[in-house]
Design a protein around this motif. Structure first.
Motif, mmCIF file in Angstrom:
data_model
loop_
_atom_site.group_PDB
_atom_site.id
_atom_site.type_symbol
_atom_site.label_atom_id
_atom_site.label_comp_id
_atom_site.label_asym_id
_atom_site.label_seq_id
_atom_site.Cartn_x
_atom_site.Cartn_y
_atom_site.Cartn_z
ATOM 1 N N ARG A 15 20.560 14.031 -15.761
ATOM 2 C CA ARG A 15 19.941 13.331 -14.635
ATOM 3 C C ARG A 15 18.470 13.031 -14.910
ATOM 4 N NH1 ARG A 15 21.159 16.069 -8.998
ATOM 5 N NH2 ARG A 15 20.021 14.176 -8.404
ATOM 6 N N GLY A 16 17.813 13.944 -15.585
ATOM 7 C CA GLY A 16 16.419 13.689 -15.932
ATOM 8 C C GLY A 16 16.267 12.522 -16.888
ATOM 9 N N LEU A 17 17.196 12.451 -17.860
ATOM 10 C CA LEU A 17 17.170 11.329 -18.794
ATOM 11 C C LEU A 17 17.437 10.010 -18.090
ATOM 12 C CD1 LEU A 17 17.024 10.283 -21.710
ATOM 13 C CD2 LEU A 17 19.468 10.790 -21.917
ATOM 14 N N LEU A 18 18.439 10.003 -17.192
ATOM 15 C CA LEU A 18 18.751 8.789 -16.455
ATOM 16 C C LEU A 18 17.606 8.395 -15.526
ATOM 17 C CD1 LEU A 18 22.514 9.415 -15.559
ATOM 18 C CD2 LEU A 18 21.575 7.929 -17.343
ATOM 19 N N ALA A 19 16.968 9.381 -14.900
ATOM 20 C CA ALA A 19 15.841 9.079 -14.019
ATOM 21 C C ALA A 19 14.675 8.486 -14.807
ATOM 22 C CB ALA A 19 15.395 10.343 -13.297
ATOM 23 N N GLY A 20 14.403 9.057 -15.971
ATOM 24 C CA GLY A 20 13.332 8.500 -16.797
ATOM 25 C C GLY A 20 13.638 7.098 -17.268
ATOM 26 N N LEU A 21 14.909 6.864 -17.641
ATOM 27 C CA LEU A 21 15.321 5.525 -18.065
ATOM 28 C C LEU A 21 15.221 4.528 -16.911
ATOM 29 C CD1 LEU A 21 16.520 3.705 -20.273
ATOM 30 C CD2 LEU A 21 18.797 4.433 -19.511
ATOM 31 N N GLY A 22 15.632 4.969 -15.723
ATOM 32 C CA GLY A 22 15.532 4.089 -14.559
ATOM 33 C C GLY A 22 14.098 3.760 -14.210
ATOM 34 N N ASP A 23 13.212 4.739 -14.273
ATOM 35 C CA ASP A 23 11.796 4.478 -14.003
ATOM 36 C C ASP A 23 11.219 3.490 -15.004
ATOM 37 O OD1 ASP A 23 11.899 6.211 -11.878
ATOM 38 O OD2 ASP A 23 11.136 7.933 -13.010
ATOM 39 N N ALA A 24 11.613 3.620 -16.274
ATOM 40 C CA ALA A 24 11.110 2.702 -17.298
ATOM 41 C C ALA A 24 11.605 1.280 -17.052
ATOM 42 C CB ALA A 24 11.524 3.181 -18.683
ATOM 43 N N VAL A 25 12.891 1.144 -16.679
ATOM 44 C CA VAL A 25 13.443 -0.194 -16.422
ATOM 45 C C VAL A 25 12.785 -0.824 -15.211
ATOM 46 C CG1 VAL A 25 15.541 -1.450 -15.787
ATOM 47 C CG2 VAL A 25 15.630 0.330 -17.542
ATOM 48 N N ILE A 26 12.624 -0.038 -14.145
ATOM 49 C CA ILE A 26 11.986 -0.570 -12.935
ATOM 50 C C ILE A 26 10.546 -0.968 -13.215
ATOM 51 C CG2 ILE A 26 11.209 0.035 -10.621
ATOM 52 C CD1 ILE A 26 13.722 1.750 -10.350
ATOM 53 N N GLY A 27 9.835 -0.131 -13.969
ATOM 54 C CA GLY A 27 8.458 -0.468 -14.299
ATOM 55 C C GLY A 27 8.345 -1.713 -15.163
ATOM 56 N N THR A 28 9.333 -1.910 -16.051
ATOM 57 C CA THR A 28 9.308 -3.099 -16.914
ATOM 58 C C THR A 28 9.630 -4.369 -16.141
ATOM 59 O OG1 THR A 28 9.988 -1.741 -18.808
ATOM 60 C CG2 THR A 28 10.278 -4.127 -19.002
ATOM 61 N N LEU A 29 10.574 -4.286 -15.212
ATOM 62 C CA LEU A 29 10.999 -5.472 -14.470
ATOM 63 C C LEU A 29 10.136 -5.757 -13.240
ATOM 64 C CD1 LEU A 29 14.880 -5.027 -14.561
ATOM 65 C CD2 LEU A 29 13.444 -6.450 -16.034
ATOM 66 N N ARG A 30 9.267 -4.843 -12.897
ATOM 67 C CA ARG A 30 8.493 -5.024 -11.664
ATOM 68 C C ARG A 30 7.608 -6.244 -11.731
ATOM 69 N NH1 ARG A 30 3.334 -3.322 -10.047
ATOM 70 N NH2 ARG A 30 3.097 -3.220 -7.767
ATOM 71 N N TRP A 31 6.815 -6.358 -12.792
ATOM 72 C CA TRP A 31 5.877 -7.464 -12.877
ATOM 73 C C TRP A 31 6.547 -8.809 -13.079
ATOM 74 C CZ3 TRP A 31 1.336 -7.852 -10.991
ATOM 75 C CH2 TRP A 31 0.528 -6.726 -10.851
ATOM 76 N N PRO A 32 7.605 -8.924 -13.908
ATOM 77 C CA PRO A 32 8.301 -10.219 -13.950
ATOM 78 C C PRO A 32 8.857 -10.650 -12.604
ATOM 79 C CG PRO A 32 8.897 -8.888 -15.850
ATOM 80 C CD PRO A 32 8.077 -8.012 -14.963
ATOM 81 N N CYS A 33 9.359 -9.688 -11.824
ATOM 82 C CA CYS A 33 9.866 -10.042 -10.498
ATOM 83 C C CYS A 33 8.735 -10.463 -9.567
ATOM 84 C CB CYS A 33 10.624 -8.857 -9.908
ATOM 85 S SG CYS A 33 12.171 -8.447 -10.758
ATOM 86 N N VAL A 34 7.607 -9.778 -9.653
ATOM 87 C CA VAL A 34 6.453 -10.159 -8.823
ATOM 88 C C VAL A 34 5.967 -11.551 -9.183
ATOM 89 C CG1 VAL A 34 4.030 -9.626 -8.331
ATOM 90 C CG2 VAL A 34 5.728 -7.793 -8.372
ATOM 91 N N VAL A 35 5.870 -11.836 -10.479
ATOM 92 C CA VAL A 35 5.405 -13.156 -10.911
ATOM 93 C C VAL A 35 6.404 -14.241 -10.513
ATOM 94 C CG1 VAL A 35 4.874 -14.566 -12.937
ATOM 95 C CG2 VAL A 35 4.030 -12.220 -12.794
ATOM 96 N N ALA A 36 7.703 -13.955 -10.650
ATOM 97 C CA ALA A 36 8.712 -14.941 -10.255
ATOM 98 C C ALA A 36 8.670 -15.203 -8.758
ATOM 99 C CB ALA A 36 10.104 -14.446 -10.669
ATOM 100 N N ALA A 37 8.528 -14.142 -7.959
ATOM 101 C CA ALA A 37 8.444 -14.320 -6.511
ATOM 102 C C ALA A 37 7.181 -15.077 -6.116
ATOM 103 C CB ALA A 37 8.484 -12.954 -5.822
ATOM 104 N N LEU A 38 6.082 -14.771 -6.790
ATOM 105 C CA LEU A 38 4.829 -15.464 -6.506
ATOM 106 C C LEU A 38 4.938 -16.949 -6.853
ATOM 107 C CD1 LEU A 38 1.883 -14.846 -5.585
ATOM 108 C CD2 LEU A 38 1.282 -14.738 -7.995
ATOM 109 N N SER A 39 5.550 -17.254 -7.981
ATOM 110 C CA SER A 39 5.720 -18.652 -8.378
ATOM 111 C C SER A 39 6.623 -19.401 -7.402
ATOM 112 C CB SER A 39 6.298 -18.720 -9.793
ATOM 113 O OG SER A 39 5.474 -18.038 -10.719
ATOM 114 N N PHE A 40 7.687 -18.756 -6.955
ATOM 115 C CA PHE A 40 8.578 -19.389 -5.983
ATOM 116 C C PHE A 40 7.842 -19.655 -4.672
ATOM 117 C CE2 PHE A 40 11.599 -19.004 -2.444
ATOM 118 C CZ PHE A 40 12.491 -20.010 -2.771
ATOM 119 N N ALA A 41 7.036 -18.696 -4.232
ATOM 120 C CA ALA A 41 6.281 -18.880 -2.988
ATOM 121 C C ALA A 41 5.264 -20.008 -3.121
ATOM 122 C CB ALA A 41 5.580 -17.580 -2.609
ATOM 123 N N VAL A 42 4.648 -20.141 -4.297
ATOM 124 C CA VAL A 42 3.697 -21.236 -4.521
ATOM 125 C C VAL A 42 4.411 -22.579 -4.468
ATOM 126 C CG1 VAL A 42 2.187 -22.303 -6.233
ATOM 127 C CG2 VAL A 42 2.039 -19.853 -5.800
#
Length: 274
Positions: A15-42
């Motif tokens: 579970r610790g390994l999966l939690a660490g992997l999930g945190d890494a994936v979420i952290g990696t995808l966070r900014w692309p999603c923010v930029v995509a949402a910002l571009s769509f709103a613009v």
């Protein structure tokens, strides 16, 4: 042992390994999603008539002057260097090998499709993108951001929308200007050294004939997308993280590096699709 400690579930190694992997994936995808949402709103706000009030129009004109007009000399200078290093070399060596009919195909595949949009994107990130990080970081890291909100002014419409649209139009214009400058300067050097006997119009006609429908669509599309993504990344980095905006020595390197990465990602994705 407290009640909270008793009720807290223990985390095993899996579970610790999966939690660490999930945190890494979420952290990696966070900014692309923010930029995509910002571009769509613009893009959505750009077609709303209520968006284009006088302060927004003035900010758009100012950013077009900074990202577009003032970048023309440096863009032409870079185009001349690329023209000498790439176009002239292609004309010289393909002519020496007796493969002059491949000049248009080579320049289309390398200069038009890949080099020109990426170089313009890097120049936008280094010049206007850094200025955007400084300006928006100063606003977000101080009380001016809350003053805008309390005054009934939407910071998104005033600070983000005109910048993203101005960067997109500047990216389109500067990319076309870069391609034209590189082709003309490379032909001039080749003609001056006597290694190219075809006239300028004939040379440009060869390049245009080598371009297919996807090339004519790819060049403006890359210019628009790269310029808009550079601005969206810089705006998201400055306004989306107040703790980062308060320290310019951390904001500018991270925002600039993210803008460069975004330039290469957009260029690669568009090239794959088209």
């Amino acid at each position: 042992m407290t009640e909270a400690a008793v009720g807290r579930p223990t985390r095993g190694p899996v579970r610790g390994l999966l939690a660490g992997l999930g945190d890494a994936v979420i952290g990696t995808l966070r900014w692309p999603c923010v930029v995509a949402a910002l571009s769509f709103a613009v893009g959505r706000a750009a077609f709303a008539p209520t968006t284009w009030r006088r302060p927004v129009r003035q900010e758009f004109v100012r950013m077009m002057r900074i990202a577009g007009t003032r970048a023309v000399p440096s863009t032409l200078g870079a185009a001349v260097l690329v023209g000498i290093a790439m176009v002239f070399q292609a004309l010289y060596w393909l002519g020496a090998a007796g493969q002059e009919q491949l000049v248009g195909t080579v320049l289309t595949g390398v200069l038009v499709r890949e080099v020109a949009p990426v170089v313009v994107g890097l120049m936008l990130a280094g010049r206007a993108g850094t200025l955007t990080l400084v300006e928006l970081g100063t606003v977000r890291g101080s009380a001016r951001y809350h003053v805008l909100q309390s005054s009934g002014i939407d910071p998104f419409l005033l600070l983000v929308v005109p910048r993203v649209l101005a960067f997109a139009l500047a990216g389109l214009s500067l990319t076309i200007l870069f391609v034209a400058g590189a082709l003309v300067s490379g032909w001039m050097v080749s003609f001056a050294t006597g290694s190219r006997g075809v006239g300028l119009l004939g040379f440009l006609d060869d390049v245009l004939r080598a371009m297919g429908p996807s090339d004519f669509a790819l060049l403006p599309l890359k210019g628009l997308l790269i310029g808009g993504v550079v601005a969206a990344i810089c705006c998201a980095a400055a306004l989306g993280a107040p703790w980062l905006a308060a320290t310019p020595t951390r904001l500018i390197p991270r925002g600039f590096a993210a803008a460069i990465l975004g330039t290469f990602v957009v260029s690669g994705l568009v090239s794959v699709v088209l």
